[in-house]
Structures are given as C-alpha cells and as structure tokens.
Design an enzyme around this catalytic site. Structure first.
Site, short mmCIF file in Angstrom:
data_model
loop_
_atom_site.label_atom_id
_atom_site.label_comp_id
_atom_site.label_asym_id
_atom_site.label_seq_id
_atom_site.Cartn_x
_atom_site.Cartn_y
_atom_site.Cartn_z
N GLU A 5 0.85 -1.18 0.00
CA GLU A 5 0.00 0.00 0.00
C GLU A 5 0.89 1.24 0.00
OE1 GLU A 5 -2.83 0.37 3.20
OE2 GLU A 5 -3.75 2.11 2.28
N GLU B 18 -2.14 -3.79 7.08
CA GLU B 18 -3.24 -4.75 7.26
C GLU B 18 -3.35 -5.82 6.18
OE1 GLU B 18 -3.70 -1.40 6.46
OE2 GLU B 18 -5.33 -1.18 5.03
N GLU C 46 -5.19 -2.65 12.78
CA GLU C 46 -4.89 -3.50 11.61
C GLU C 46 -5.86 -4.67 11.54
OE1 GLU C 46 -3.08 -1.95 9.71
OE2 GLU C 46 -2.08 -0.65 11.15
N1 B3K Z 1 -2.91 1.11 5.65
C1 B3K Z 1 -1.59 1.25 6.23
C2 B3K Z 1 -0.87 2.47 5.81
C3 B3K Z 1 -0.21 2.38 4.50
C4 B3K Z 1 0.64 3.59 4.27
C5 B3K Z 1 1.17 3.65 2.90
N2 B3K Z 1 2.09 4.75 2.72
C6 B3K Z 1 -1.62 1.19 7.71
C7 B3K Z 1 -2.91 1.53 8.34
O1 B3K Z 1 -3.45 2.59 8.22
O2 B3K Z 1 -3.43 0.68 8.99
ZN ZN Z 2 -5.35 1.95 8.79
#
Ligand code: B3K
Ligand code: ZN
Length: 850
Positions: free
Chosen positions: A122, A257, A291
């Site tokens: 991500e 996650e 998460e």
């Molecule tokens: N979804 C990830 C964050 C990703 C960041 C990318 N630069 C963690 C979170 O928010 O749970």
């Molecule tokens: Zn998140």
C-alpha cells in the site's frame, strides 16, 4: 528511483479498469539481488468499462518474458508500466520479471530487512513486484508459491501446500494488490488460538526474530481482545484459518493490514515491561486492533480509488478509538485524541498542506496518509454517529457490511447507507469530506426572563486551493450548569447548520454557565469569550470530563499567552483550580495526570499567530518553564501525597489503572525535580524495574541538566536493544535545552549507532529535533539547516520517510521574517536538489505554496 516528473491525478477523472481479474497465481524464486516473479493472471474484458486500453503498472522491474494464452508477445514499456495488445475475450497473461529486494532501501515493494524478505504494497508498491493493474478497484483471489531456502515462508490466506524449500498460500477472498504480502525469514512463531463465535478455529502467530520471543505475549493478547471485540460490537468475524503478524525492524510506518498477514514495525508490536513504556503498550494495543479491524473495514470492503482512503482509514481509526475507550478509560482516550488532533491535524488543516478528508487531487498518494484523512476522517464518523444516534449507527454499519461486502467503495456508498437507514439527507454533512480547514465556531449568549440563548456562528478560513467555504453541519454538545455548580440541563446536541443560529433554553431560574462542545463533539475551534472565573467554575464543577479538562486547559493557555505577550505572572485561578482537582483523590489518576499537561509550545505559537502576533519560540519556552516552576512551588505540599497515591505495589501490568498511576506519579516527579534538582528522580531511576519509570526518571534528570551518569548507564544496559536505543537517541534531543538542541542532535548523528537508513532511528532523532520547538527554531537557523541536510541525504534512499518529515516546516509562515527567510531557504535548498523524489518534490512545493 522514481521519475520525479509531477503528474497530478484527479478524483473527477476516475474510470474503471478495462479488464476484470479472475485469478492471480504468483511464483517467487527468492534471491537477494535477483528474485524472479512469475505471474499467471486470468483477465477478461470489464463490461462496465468504456476504455479497453491494456496497461499494467510496473516500476523498477526487469521483464524476462511475457505471453498471452501461451504465446510470447511484444510489449511497450515505460518507467511507469507496460502496454500490450490483448484479445477482446478472456485471456491468460503470463510474465516473468526480475527484481532486486536486497537493494530496495525505499521499503516499498519487496525488500529486505536484516536478512528477511518483507513487502509493503500500500498504496502503489505492488507494481514494484510485478506488472499488474495496481489499483484498489481491481480485486482478485491470489495463489502464491514461494521458493526459497529460508525456514519461514508466508503470504496471504491459508497455507495450501508446503515442502522442503517451498510453501504455497491461497487467499480465497478477492483483494486488491495493495493487500498482497510476502515474508520469508528465519523467524519463530509466538503462537495463539482463537475460536470465532460461529466456531471457526483460527491459528494465530506472531512471527519474530528469535531474540524477540520475550516481547510477544502482550501483542498476542491484544489481538485476541480485538477479535473478540469486533465480534461483540460490530458482529464481525474473522474469515481465514490463520492470522499471522510479522514484526520487522525496517518499516516506513506503524503497520500494514495485508489480508491474513499483517506486517508490523517492530516498535508497534513488540513489548515487555522492561523495554516498553505504558504509552508504548497502549499504542501497540491500538495498532494491533486497528490493523485487525481493517479485515472488514478496508479488506472485505475496500476503496474504489485512493481518493477514498478515508473510507477505510477514518472508519478504522474510529473503530480502534472505540476499542481503546472500551478497554481503558473513555474520557482519557477522548482527551488524548483531542490533544493529538490539535497538535497534528489542526496545523495541517490550517497551513499550506491543508486538504479535504477526501482529497480531490494528488501527485504522490503516499503523501496523503495524513492526520486529516485518518484522524479528522475518524472525527467525521464520530459526528455522524452522534447525529444519527447509536442505534441508527449500528443499523447503518450492518447495512454497509451487507451491501458492500467484496466491493471497492466510495464515500457516496458510505453515506448512502446512513441515508437509507435514517431517512436523513446528508448532502450538507458531506461537506466534511470535501471542505478543508478547521471550522471556527464563535459563541455569544444572552439571558432574559428565565430564557438562556446561545448564538453560534460558524466560519472557516480559506485554505490552499479553496477560497470559498460553506456552512457545515456541526454537532455541538452542550450542557448548562446552575450557579451552585449543579447541572441544570444535561448534555444536548445542538445541530448547527447555518452560518449563524440561536438555541434557547427556557424555564431556568438563574443565568447558567454553559459547557460547550462537550466530549469534543466536533473537530472545530471554539471561540468563546470566557472569563477565567467561568473557566475555574467549570474546572471545579463540569460533569463532562472532557470539558472539565478543557476548562483547565483554557486557563493554562490563557495564562501562558498573557505571560508570553505581557510578561504577566502565572494566573492564580489556574494554579488554585489545578490544585483542587489534583487534590481530589476520587478522580482517576490518569485524568489528573492529563490535568497537569500544558498546551504544546507549537500550539501556543499557533494561538499567538491566530491573534495576529508573531510567536517568539524562546519567549514561549520561557513562559512554559516559568509556569511549570510556579506550579511545582504551588503544589509543593501536595506532591508527596500524589507520589504516594501513584504508588503501584502489584507486579507490573500495562493496564489503564496502573499506567494511570504511573502517569500521575511521573507528572508529580517532573514537578518535584524542579524543586529538588532531580534528587528524587535519581532515586527513582536507581530503583526502576520497568521502562516507564526508568525513562520518566531519566527525562526528569536530563531536564534538570543532570543525568550524565544515568544516560551512560542506560546506554550500557540497553545497547543490544534497538527499540530501547531509539528512546535513548530521541530523549536526548527532546530534553536538550533550546540552545543545545542542534548540537546534541548533530553529535547523535555522528554516533556509530545512528543507522539513518532505519526509519525508526532516523525519526527518533530528526523527529525529536522537529518537535523540540524552541530548539528547532533557534534564531541561528541551525536546526533548520541540520534537518534539511538530513532530508536531502535520506531522499534518494527512502523518499516516503523523507517526504513525511518535510512537514516539520509546514508552519514556517507563522514566524518572524528572519526565520521565514531561513526556512524558505532550506525548503528551496531541498527542492533544488537534483533528482529529488516525486514524494518530496510534492511536499516541498506544497509547503512553499508553489
Ligand atoms: N494502511 C496502512 C498504511 C499504509 C501507508 C502507505 N504509505 C496502515 C494503516 O493505516 O493501517
Ligand atoms: Zn489503517
């Protein structure tokens, strides 16, 4: 390295991808510098799409072969991806690429950390692993075979086969590529087990390096609590046979996650009483929950495009905040969240980086994982829940899960479930997603014939790219107190929708004192002409814990601002009111500890700026020091009692009760150190058997300009522990006097253990520099120059972490002309660096207002 040519992507330009993906098969042949990735992907034309261009994202890949339906094809490759001619019917795409995880220092895609393979996809990292439509609305099942000679080989889903040197994982749930993960390493499992409410047995593992086995128990417990809570509160069950968490030392953020295989920064999961503070424990519990909760809010229901990021992040932050409130103290959590929002989100929303909760354009999406998207995004959901009520909220969420399971959604989908379940028109409410800037609500009141009237006026200042602002729906929770301190009206939510609106309360016998914005019911700035006598009255009597705390906070802020601008002496109302609250042994120690907190120096700078005054960081620092000293003296007689109330004789536990006591004890120790020159802190340090006490005592000693011996002893004791060493680095910068801050920081960067390529270590030092307000803003500009130099050095290695830390300069326009010139010069220096990453280029140009 990425191409820095800035292209702006717009929400309004969204179109679906021309093809659907029915299945993905990947094979990894792991080798540090030549990993081969073979993909076999079943595509078919998307009947919903009008544009049938076949373009697959791909960056830093060496293409070995590409075939369609078994026949080699020719492709057109740019540094962004690949195009090919494809049949107008279902087809199988096969490709082999080579990648170099061993040289991937950006920590995005597949990379290595201490000999372990690890991935972070991500937002757009999957394209560094293979050619793929790397966008969240393309969802597919994945089967992944890993060939490698490391003992542990992990990917998403359930294990579907394994043998000597290989493992195969199958994830039955369609997912976007950003949720893909792979881990391979010499790891051991800290195991656990959970049975879901419908009876599915789930194997749980926390995978760590063998040395870290002793730091797993707490994380495992937190995971089980999260799984149970999501069943109890949201009716959400886990949906695979195994849930794996892996701890990794080199990671750009807290955690990720990935479906069934969460990857965590080791600082966000590993904990032991000896090495972690109470604050660390609480943060770990919250991140594990966050998460885990993404499994439904993010994974089962994901985002159509990255503009919708708040759909999963705002909601998941909101859910983890609810979890923490349930596990610990709801008022304390609420106060912490308001403090954080004001410290991080407000400056963002009221400066050059201001953007809506749902941004409408970006150059680099990684720059939009912000406090606005996350925390303000969560506040928006809190407001929605307050407006529709708890029952309707639950109904709407159930509908959301039912209607959208397996889909990639938008904020429109989200709001629609609320409209459908409540019949409410949310058109105006939706402005919270599109309008940036913090609304200000000014309050005035009147009293006549038993009727008390509150008039609320809302206004939002223009922000970058948004000159015109429209009124928003603001839930303002209000209660009224009678002259003797009794509550004459319990909490009621006023719905402010107009630029100006009046609300009357009738049948009162005397003019009440209003308690406005209870529980911090909206992420706004309240402008209330309150006298200190009123604040002291609320501090003594308010039944709303948030506003009671807020009254103390406002008193503190008022006295500090007057001390800064008029050299006034500390206000007696503040000191007396505080003393009374601290004396109240009925009050939760954690809450009393919060009462002792002061607005940050940066917040004071913002408040001065708001009043049209130029903040002088040294004057702010001096006022805070003076007030602290006066508080210590004023509370002198109470401090021994606070110390004894904060005593914990049970074995260490990071629970709310014990950590609240330690927070109060720590705050009392800090005050005591101002009176005894650190004598008591030295004693506490010598006896400390947990990191909370050890670190608190050490910081008191450093603040008292003592503690050289303890600092050295701490180093000897903990030099083998990376996470504790991060604290050792950070604390020295945080506690340095303003004049010594840059020098201390520079010396630490010369320390052999300053591994600047490790994001945790870099942030420990450089983040602390940026946070040491008076130190960073020393008039010689040394702090600015030091930080900029290091950002320039880090950028080619790790653009994401560099870009994020540029926000240290976001408030540059608040300060005097000399400081502005120096900060502008450093920002320009960064922006003119050859080959600067797209991430940092975008951040610096936004900060400069270019
Ligand atoms: N979804 C990830 C964050 C990703 C960041 C990318 N630069 C963690 C979170 O928010 O749970
Ligand atoms: Zn998140």
């Amino acid at each position: 390295m990425r191409d820095a040519a800035p292209t702006t992507i717009y929400l309004k330009d969204y179109t679906p991808f021309g093809y659907l993906v029915d299945s993905v098969h990947l094979t990894f042949d792991l080798a540090a510098h030549a990993t081969r990735v073979t993909s076999r992907i079943a595509f078919r034309p998307n009947p919903q799409a009008t544009d049938q261009t076949f373009f697959l994202h791909g960056e830093d890949l060496t293409l070995i072969s590409a075939a369609i339906n078994g026949t080699d094809i020719s492709t057109e490759i740019t540094d962004q991806g690949l195009s090919a001619d494809v049949p107008d019917a279902p087809f199988i795409w096969e490709a082999e690429v080579e990648i170099d995880p061993g040289n991937n220092t950006a920590l995005e895609g597949l990379y290595m950390s201490n000999g372990m393979y690890c991935s972070q996809c991500e937002a757009e990292g999957f394209r560094k692993i293979t050619y793929y439509p790397d966008r969240p609305d393309v969802m597919s099942t994945f089967t992944v075979r890993i060939n490698g000679d490391l003992p542990v080989l992990l990917s998403n889903g359930n294990l579907s086969g394994k043998g000597e040197g290989w493992a195969e994982w199958t994830d039955p749930w369609p997912k976007p590529a950003y949720l893909f993960a792979l881990v391979a390493g010499d790891l051991i499992a800290h195991p656990g087990q959970f049975t879901t409410k419908s009876g599915r047995d789930v194997e749980l593992n926390l995978w760590v390096r063998p040395d870290d086995e002793g730091k797993c128990a707490f994380g495992m417990k937190a995971l089980k609590k999260s799984m149970k809570w999501d069943e109890d509160v949201y009716g959400r069950e886990y949906d695979l046979d195994v849930f794996n968490i892996v701890a990794v030392d080199d990671f750009n953020m807290g955690a990720m996650e990935n479906k069934g295989l969460n990857i965590f920064n080791s600082s966000a999961v590993l904990a032991s009483p000896e090495t972690s503070t109470d604050t660390n424990f609480e943060r770990i519990e919250a991140i594990i929950a966050h998460e885990y909760f993404h499994n439904w809010t993010g994974n089962r229901i994901t985002c159509r495009d990255w503009f919708q990021l708040c759909l999963k992040e705002g909601l998941t932050v909101f859910r983890d905040a609810q979890f923490t409130s349930d596990m610990r103290s709801a008022p304390v959590k609420r106060i912490h969240d308001a403090i954080d929002l004001r410290a991080r989100q407000f400056p963002e929303d009221n400066g050059p980086l201001s953007h809506p909760v749902r941004p409408e354009s970006f150059q680099e999406i990684n720059n939009f994982y912000t406090s606005t998207v996350y925390e303000k995004g969560a506040e928006v959901i809190g407001m929605l829940k307050r407006l529709v009520g708890d029952e309707a909220y639950t109904k709407a969420l159930n509908l959301y899960f039912e209607r959208h399971d397996g889909q990639a959604c938008t904020i429109e989908d989200w709001l629609k479930v609320f409209e459908n379940t409540t019949g409410r028109d949310l058109t105006q409410f939706k402005r919270w997603y599109s309008q940036s800037g913090t609304p200000r609500v000014a309050v005035s009141d009147s009293w006549a014939d038993g009727t008390y009237t509150l008039t609320l006026k809302q206004k939002t200042q223009p922000t970058s790219g948004q000159d015109e602002k429209h009124p928003q729906v603001i839930p303002v929770a209000v209660g009224l107190l009678g002259p003797n301190g009794d509550e004459v009206r319990g909490t009621e939510v006023l719905e402010l929708t107009e630029p100006e609106q009046s609300f009357s309360f009738t049948g009162l016998t005397a003019k009440p004192t209003p308690s406005i914005l209870r529980d911090f019911s909206a992420p706004i700035i309240l402008e209330q002409d309150q006298s200190n006598a009123e604040r002291a009255f609320l501090l003594a009597h308010d039944t709303d814990p948030f506003n009671r705390w807020q009254a103390g906070r406002s008193l503190a802020q008022d006295t500090l601002l007057r001390m800064i601008s008029d050299e006034a002496t500390p206000d007696a109302d503040y000191l007396e009111g505080l003393l009374a609250v601290l004396r109240d042994g009925e009050l939760d120690p954690a809450y009393r500890a919060l009462m002792l907190g002061l607005p940050t120096q940066s917040e004071l700078a913002a408040a001065l700026d708001e009043k049209g005054q130029t903040p002088d960081p040294m004057a702010i620092w001096t006022a805070v020091e003076t007030l602290r000293q006066a508080t210590a003296q004023h509370m002198q007689d109470l401090l021994p009692r606070l110390h004894s109330e904060a005593l914990v004789d049970a074995p260490y536990s990071p629970d709310a009760e014990q950590s609240g006591k330690r927070a109060l004890g720590g705050a009392a120790l800090a005050l005591t150190s101002r009176l005894d020159g650190g004598a008591m802190a030295a004693e506490v340090y010598a006896k400390a058997d947990n990191m909370t006490l050890q670190l608190t005592a050490l910081s008191c000693l450093l603040r008292a300009a003592k503690g050289d011996a303890e600092l050295a002893a701490f180093y000897d004791q903990w030099r083998h522990d990376r996470l504790v060493m991060d604290k050792w680095f950070g604390l020295q910068v945080a506690m340095a006097s303003p004049e010594a801050t840059s020098k201390t920081t520079r010396a630490l960067t010369e320390h052999p253990e300053f591994n600047w390529k490790n994001p945790n270590r870099f942030r420990a030092v450089m983040g602390a520099l940026a946070m040491n307000h008076a130190g960073f803003h020393q008039p010689d500009g040394a702090g600015y120059e030091l930080l900029a130099g290091w950002l320039i050095r880090l950028d080619p290695v790790n653009p994401q972490t560099t870009a994020r830390m540029c926000s240290a300069f976001q408030t540059w326009k608040r300060y005097d002309a000399d400081r502005q010139d120096m900060m502008r010069a450093q920002l320009t220096r960064i922006s003119e660096t050859p080959n600067l990453s797209r991430d940092t280029t975008e951040m610096v140009s936004r900060i400069l207002g270019a």
